[in-house]
Motif scaffolding. Structure first.
Motif, short mmCIF file in Angstrom:
data_model
loop_
_atom_site.label_atom_id
_atom_site.label_comp_id
_atom_site.label_asym_id
_atom_site.label_seq_id
_atom_site.Cartn_x
_atom_site.Cartn_y
_atom_site.Cartn_z
N TYR A 65 96.73 -98.07 69.44
CA TYR A 65 96.35 -97.99 68.11
C TYR A 65 96.41 -96.80 68.19
N TYR A 103 96.46 -96.49 63.11
CA TYR A 103 97.90 -97.28 62.98
C TYR A 103 98.62 -97.60 64.55
N LEU A 131 89.58 -97.66 60.00
CA LEU A 131 91.55 -98.21 60.21
C LEU A 131 92.13 -97.32 61.50
N SER A 177 103.53 -96.88 63.16
CA SER A 177 103.16 -97.84 61.29
C SER A 177 103.04 -96.74 60.08
N GLN A 192 101.75 -97.67 57.83
CA GLN A 192 100.27 -97.81 56.90
C GLN A 192 99.08 -98.89 57.88
N GLU A 210 96.06 -100.02 59.07
CA GLU A 210 95.31 -101.58 59.10
C GLU A 210 93.90 -101.66 59.74
N PHE A 211 92.78 -102.49 60.41
CA PHE A 211 92.41 -102.58 60.76
C PHE A 211 92.18 -103.07 62.42
#
Length: 320
Positions: free
Chosen positions: A213, A271, A269, A250, A252, A254-255
């Motif tokens: 991430y 990705y 946030l 990704s 979008q 996300e947490f």
């Protein structure tokens, strides 16, 4: 002088250690693999099942065989029906040839009686009998042709049923779809398995995926097809470095997932990205943690480029 030199050396080591402690990876994640669950396409008792957990299987290798005794007997019965239909077709075709020959004779007789009748040498009854004989034979020929068509369709139907059973017999042999390592087995030899029941799970552990991430600030430095460096623990406080390629990013945010650590605040946030890593040695395992170093703007790595590409001590990772 010696004391001052010793102090200077300790100061240098402390500064170097501080620099190294500040050299953190760009992202963290865990490895996964593309797992394939192999099922039985037909039901029956497992006559053979050779998959064992941890064993490496080649693509196309036969792993299991399902009992097909009932299918074989059914195929033989249908094949006998097909042979009988073929024999009836041959018989009907031969009879049709005889009827056509009789029709030619009956038509000649009818033409002769018609001429004789016109010459008043034959009665109307004789002419009607000759005409009736032609009609009867024509109807017999039509019935014979219909019979041949019906028997032909029956033969085609039995042939299709035989092909269907042949396909079921083929499916009774379970073939490993990919080259990989057996992760889990769900049955044992001798057990009865219904159609569709999973038998085992296999994955190619030489081609792994690191799911990591990145933050929004890091995202501009990440692109699909980009080469990155992935490091994993190699034991004895050593790190192993493996080249990887970004295969997915990704779209979008996300947490941050709970098990994953990043350089930024956990509440920010992030990705998800996936990195393809090739490891022919099979040293990478599913769930193993890994660290990622992306290229800095301009193509240079943010870490010391002089570090060996294969293995490096944890304490020797260079600072920016």
């Amino acid at each position: 002088m010696k004391a001052r030199g010793r102090v200077a050396g300790l100061i240098a080591l402390a500064a170097l250690a501080a620099c190294k402690r500040g050299d953190k990876p760009d992202a963290y994640g865990n490895f996964k693999a593309t797992e394939v669950v192999v099922s039985s396409e037909t039901g029956g008792r497992l006559l053979r099942f050779s998959a064992r957990e941890g064993e490496r299987l080649a693509a196309g290798e036969e792993v299991a065989v399902v009992d097909t005794t009932a299918l074989v007997l059914q195929r033989e019965e249908i094949q006998r029906q097909e042979e009988a239909a073929t024999a009836r077709t041959g018989e009907a075709t031969a009879n049709l040839g005889v009827l056509r020959a009789r029709l030619e004779t009956a038509r000649r007789d009818y033409e002769r009686y018609r001429r004789l009748y016109n010459e008043h040498a034959a009665t109307a009854q004789q002419l009607d009998r000759a005409r009736g004989e032609v009609r009867v034979i024509e109807e017999q020929i039509a019935a014979g042709q219909a019979q041949i068509g019906s028997v032909g369709r029956e033969a085609q139907s039995t042939g299709a049923r035989v092909s269907s059973i042949q396909e079921q017999l083929r499916k009774s042999r379970v073939v490993n779809p990919i080259s990989g390592t057996v992760l889990a087995t769900y049955t044992e030899q001798g057990e009865f398995v219904p159609a569709g029941q999973p038998l085992y799970k296999v994955a190619d552990l030489t081609r792994m995926i690191l799911r990591a991430y990145v933050t929004g600030d890091q995202l501009p430095r990440v692109r699909i097809g980009q080469g990155v460096r992935v490091t994993v623990d190699a034991g004895d406080e050593q790190r192993r470095t493996i080249p990887g390629t970004v295969s997915w990013v990704s779209s979008q945010a996300e947490f941050t997932p709970t098990p994953v650590q990043t350089r930024e605040e956990r509440t920010g946030l992030v990705y998800a990205v996936e990195i393809q890593v090739s490891d022919p040695s099979g040293g990478l395992k599913i769930g193993m943690p890994g660290e990622v170093v992306f290229a800095a703007p301009g193509g240079a790595s943010k870490t010391n480029a002089a570090r060996p590409a294969d293995r490096a001590p944890i304490a020797s990772r260079g600072g920016r």
